[in-house]
Design a protein around this motif. Sequence first.
Motif, short mmCIF file in Angstrom:
data_model
loop_
_atom_site.label_atom_id
_atom_site.label_comp_id
_atom_site.label_asym_id
_atom_site.label_seq_id
_atom_site.Cartn_x
_atom_site.Cartn_y
_atom_site.Cartn_z
N GLY A 85 0.85 -1.14 -0.07
CA GLY A 85 -0.07 0.03 0.24
C GLY A 85 0.90 1.16 -0.06
O GLY A 85 2.04 1.33 -0.27
N GLU A 86 0.23 2.31 0.43
CA GLU A 86 0.91 3.65 0.24
C GLU A 86 1.49 4.08 1.61
O GLU A 86 2.97 4.19 1.79
CB GLU A 86 -0.14 4.68 0.01
CG GLU A 86 0.16 6.07 -0.03
CD GLU A 86 -0.78 6.97 -0.52
OE1 GLU A 86 -1.24 7.05 -1.67
OE2 GLU A 86 -1.38 7.62 0.41
N PRO B 146 0.84 4.35 6.02
CA PRO B 146 -0.10 4.06 7.17
C PRO B 146 -0.92 5.23 7.69
O PRO B 146 -0.66 6.46 7.11
CB PRO B 146 0.93 4.26 8.50
CG PRO B 146 2.32 4.16 8.14
CD PRO B 146 2.14 4.57 6.73
N GLY B 147 -2.32 5.23 8.01
CA GLY B 147 -3.43 5.99 8.21
C GLY B 147 -3.23 6.30 9.79
O GLY B 147 -2.54 5.71 10.40
N PRO C 255 -0.19 -2.58 9.74
CA PRO C 255 -0.46 -1.98 8.31
C PRO C 255 -2.27 -2.34 8.20
O PRO C 255 -2.65 -3.57 8.66
CB PRO C 255 0.30 -2.74 7.37
CG PRO C 255 0.55 -3.96 7.98
CD PRO C 255 0.70 -3.70 9.37
N PHE C 256 -2.87 -1.51 7.35
CA PHE C 256 -4.38 -1.91 7.06
C PHE C 256 -5.13 -2.43 7.98
O PHE C 256 -5.67 -3.69 7.78
CB PHE C 256 -4.14 -2.91 5.82
CG PHE C 256 -3.86 -2.07 4.48
CD1 PHE C 256 -4.81 -1.38 3.94
CD2 PHE C 256 -2.70 -2.03 3.85
CE1 PHE C 256 -4.50 -0.95 2.61
CE2 PHE C 256 -2.21 -1.29 2.77
CZ PHE C 256 -3.13 -0.56 2.07
N ASN D 32 3.62 -1.12 3.10
CA ASN D 32 3.47 0.11 2.80
C ASN D 32 4.87 0.65 2.14
O ASN D 32 5.96 0.29 2.52
CB ASN D 32 2.89 1.01 3.84
CG ASN D 32 1.59 0.64 4.18
OD1 ASN D 32 0.68 0.85 3.09
ND2 ASN D 32 1.28 0.65 5.33
N HIS E 8 -6.40 1.06 -4.72
CA HIS E 8 -6.45 1.10 -3.43
C HIS E 8 -7.69 0.80 -3.03
O HIS E 8 -8.77 1.25 -3.24
CB HIS E 8 -5.91 2.40 -2.96
CG HIS E 8 -5.43 2.28 -1.51
ND1 HIS E 8 -6.34 2.52 -0.37
CD2 HIS E 8 -4.38 2.50 -1.08
CE1 HIS E 8 -5.46 2.16 0.68
NE2 HIS E 8 -4.29 2.47 0.25
N1 URA Z 1 -3.72 2.66 3.40
C1 URA Z 1 -2.46 2.30 3.18
O1 URA Z 1 -2.11 2.65 1.97
N2 URA Z 1 -1.57 1.47 4.11
C2 URA Z 1 -2.25 1.10 5.14
O2 URA Z 1 -1.52 0.69 5.91
C3 URA Z 1 -3.62 1.97 5.49
C4 URA Z 1 -4.33 2.41 4.66
#
Ligand code: URA
Length: 192
Positions: free
Chosen positions: A44-45, A47-48, A57-58, A84, A160
Motif C-alpha cells: 500500500g501507500e 499508514p493512516g 498495516p491496513f 507500505n 487502493h
Molecule cells: N492505507 C495504506 O496505504 N496503508 C495502510 O496501511 C492503511 C491504509
Amino acid sequence: MASAATLAELEARVQGCLACPLGPGRLRFVFGEGNPSADLMFIGEGPGRDEDLQGRPFVGRAGELLDKMIGAIGLERSEVYIANVVKCRPPDNRVPTASEAQRCLGYLMRQIDLIQPRVIVTLGATPLRELLGVGEGITRVRGQWKRLEPQGIPVMPTFHPAYVLRQYTDDVRRAVWTDLKAARAWLDRPKG
Ligand code: URA
C-alpha cells in the motif's frame, strides 16, 4: 540494513528511523506484517490514523476491505505479507512525497528480498510510482502485469481499497476482482 538476515532483525534496526520528516510525527512505526515467506505480498501507500495508533498495516476501514479481498481469493491475512511504501503516517493522510518515499524504499526492497514473494499486488498509484517508476494513472494501468526488476517478480497493480470504498461501483469492484483473480491464477501455476 542490507545485511539484516530476517524481517525481525530488519524491523529492530529500522524502527527508530528519523531519516525523513515523517519520522518525528509518527506514533508508531508500521513495518508491515504477515507470513515471512508469503507467496503473495500486498503493498500500500502508507499508514493512516488507525495504523499509526496500532503499529500495524491496513487495520482501519481500508484494511477491513483488504481482508475481504484476500479472503475472496481463498487466502487468509496471515498467509500473505502486507507492507507500505512509507512506514510512518504522513500528516493528514497526504500522499508521501517522492523524497519521503525514496528514503523509505530501501526498507521495502529489503522486505521484498527477504520474503521473495512470487507475486506482488500494488494498491493504488503510490506503490506503482515509487516502486516501479510507473507514473501513469492507476485507472489506465491497473490489471496490466508489470515486473519488479532486478528480482523479476510479477506485479499486479490494482485500485487502493480506500478508493474502492469511496467509489463503490460495480465497475470498480469488478476491476479489483479481475486483478485479484489474475494474481491468484499466477500463484496457482506450477512453480519453476
Ligand atoms: N492505507 C495504506 O496505504 N496503508 C495502510 O496501511 C492503511 C491504509
